[in-house]
Design a protein around this motif. Structure first.
Motif: not given
Length: 107
Positions: A80-99
């Motif tokens: 899980i990658l978080e937007d540390t500047h304004n918390n407007s989004y996050f990115v998740i790589y389920p099971y650390r694979g795929g897109v």
């Protein structure tokens, strides 16, 4: 990550669907998910609020096979990658694979 409502929409792939009334073809995203996120300090709790998907990629389908998902921050099987500047989004790589899947803050 800020607690709130997030939405993930497939912006790259659209399917063509006949609307049933005439010959007009309408574009629909393959997946469109709305979830609530609660940060408890030790874990994230994802609750599926709305699923308007025609198709869900395998990793997302495995992650959300139950409407409520609890992810322990220390024993996290997902990236899980978080937007540390304004918390407007996050990115998740389920099971650390795929897109990666980007969830944008709605409210």
């Amino acid at each position: 990550m800020k607690s709130g409502t997030y939405r993930c929409v497939d912006r790259d792939h659209y399917s063509l669907v006949w609307n049933g009334r005439d010959d007009v073809v309408v574009d629909h995203p393959e997946y469109d998910l709305t979830i609530s996120v609660r940060d408890t300090g030790k874990s994230y709790i994802f609750n599926m609020l709305e699923n308007n998907s025609r198709y869900m990629p395998g990793y997302l389908e495995m992650l959300f096979k139950k409407p409520k998902v609890t992810i322990n921050k220390e024993k996290n099987p997902h990236a899980i990658l978080e937007d540390t500047h304004n918390n407007s989004y996050f990115v998740i790589y389920p099971y650390r694979g795929g897109v990666p899947f980007t969830f944008d803050l709605v409210s």
